[in-house]
Design an enzyme around this catalytic site. Structure first.
Site, short mmCIF file in Angstrom:
data_model
loop_
_atom_site.label_atom_id
_atom_site.label_comp_id
_atom_site.label_asym_id
_atom_site.label_seq_id
_atom_site.Cartn_x
_atom_site.Cartn_y
_atom_site.Cartn_z
N GLY A 56 45.28 -104.05 43.99
CA GLY A 56 46.49 -104.69 43.47
C GLY A 56 47.28 -103.76 42.59
O GLY A 56 47.87 -104.17 41.58
N ALA A 57 47.35 -102.48 42.99
CA ALA A 57 47.92 -101.45 42.11
C ALA A 57 49.42 -101.27 42.28
O ALA A 57 49.98 -100.31 41.73
CB ALA A 57 47.21 -100.11 42.39
N GLY A 81 52.45 -105.45 38.44
CA GLY A 81 51.80 -106.11 37.33
C GLY A 81 50.75 -105.28 36.61
O GLY A 81 50.92 -104.07 36.38
N GLY A 103 47.83 -104.33 37.61
CA GLY A 103 47.25 -103.28 38.44
C GLY A 103 48.09 -102.02 38.44
O GLY A 103 47.56 -100.90 38.32
N SER A 110 40.01 -113.89 33.94
CA SER A 110 41.14 -114.49 33.22
C SER A 110 40.58 -115.46 32.20
O SER A 110 39.46 -115.98 32.33
CB SER A 110 42.03 -115.24 34.21
OG SER A 110 42.90 -116.14 33.56
N TYR A 160 42.46 -121.75 41.18
CA TYR A 160 42.58 -120.47 40.50
C TYR A 160 41.48 -120.31 39.45
O TYR A 160 40.82 -119.27 39.38
CB TYR A 160 43.95 -120.34 39.85
CG TYR A 160 44.13 -119.06 39.06
CD1 TYR A 160 44.26 -117.84 39.72
CD2 TYR A 160 44.14 -119.06 37.67
CE1 TYR A 160 44.41 -116.65 39.00
CE2 TYR A 160 44.30 -117.89 36.95
CZ TYR A 160 44.43 -116.68 37.63
OH TYR A 160 44.56 -115.52 36.91
#
Length: 290
Positions: free
Chosen positions: A17-18, A21, A23, A135, A161
């Site tokens: 996820g780079a 955001g 990442g 999270s 989530y």
């Protein structure tokens, strides 16, 4: 302001996820310290642009964590190169009910099962640390190991989530126990960024919208600030494993954090591990963590 990192010129990091955001901010921070950074994600064009900005030590590779075939292709593409740190960061949040390519509920399948499979397939190439991003939502998470994909119970986006983020933490803590039992030098650390103003939330149609509105107006934390806990977990030399996050839960400097009681349930962690191996077809050559 985040403390300046020690030089990382001899180390290789894989960040999922780079391309956006937390990442992206993590990859940029590591790259600025001289690390070799493998950016992994679905937006190849954006990832290549970021890699070009970071310089010759960075590269972009396609990875879709909602597709087990893509995960296997990614690990094969990396070959037998040594990876010092794997950062399991990518995630989706509060989506309407959808399924992954392999039929898993999208949040559980992407956030947990995808990273479980990726870590297992890369395990023999990892040398130092596995960082899994969870999270603060794990605090309200509940996991139904008899129906993790919401096939027989009502689906709620926020609940799905929170379940996936609890699964991230259960997995990371169990991985640490199993690595310790195997006397491996590899460590597992879970990290939560606290609040960060990214594109992953704020338009979910759930109570997360109110949280993100509060965060933007009161906390005003950037993705780079959110990435501080992740970078700390990935680079702090004296960190033995465990769980880190902002010292004020949603903001502040990173420090060791206490996981919710449900995240410390070893029986649930073992059951989740066994279920994850069954669903993904990826097994780890590690003894149970006890």
């Amino acid at each position: 302001m985040a403390p300046e990192l020690a030089p990382l010129a001899d180390r290789t990091f894989v960040v999922t996820g780079a391309t956006s955001g937390v990442g992206e901010a993590t990859a940029r921070s590591l790259g600025a310290a001289g690390a070799t950074v493998v950016l992994a994600g679905r937006n190849v064009d954006k990832g290549r642009a970021i890699a070009e900005e970071l310089g010759s030590g960075a590269s972009m590779h396609r990875l879709d964590l909602a597709d087990l075939a893509s995960i296997r292709a990614f690990t094969e593409e990396l070959g037998d190169r040594r990876i010092d740190v794997l950062v399991n960061n990518a995630g989706v949040m509060a989506l309407p009910y959808t399924r992954t390519v392999d039929g898993f509920e999208m949040q559980f399948g992407t956030n947990h099962l995808g990273h479980f499979a990726l870590t297992g397939l890369l395990l023999d190439r990892l040398t130092t640390r596995v960082v899994t991003v969870t999270s603060a939502a794990h605090l309200v998470g509940r996991i139904d190991l008899d129906d993790p994909n919401f096939e027989h119970r009502r689906y709620r986006r926020a609940g799905g989530y929170a379940q996936s983020k609890l699964a991230n933490l259960l997995f990371s803590l169990e991985l640490e126990r199993r690595l310790a039992a195997a006397r491996s030098p590899l460590r597992a650390v879970a990290a939560h960024p606290g609040y960060a103003a990214t594109g992953v939330g704020g338009h979910t149609g759930t109570w997360f919208d109110r949280l993100f509105t509060f965060g933007k107006t009161i906390l005003q934390r950037t993705p780079a600030q959110g990435a501080e806990s992740v970078v700390f977990a990935a680079t702090e030399p004296d960190l033995p494993g465990g769980f880190v996050g902002p010292n004020l839960l949603l903001y502040g400097s990173p420090h060791p954090a206490r996981a919710a009681r449900r995240a410390r349930d070893r029986r649930a962690a073992r059951r989740l591990w066994e279920l994850s191996e069954k669903l993904t077809g990826v097994t780890y050559p590690l003894p149970p963590g006890g």
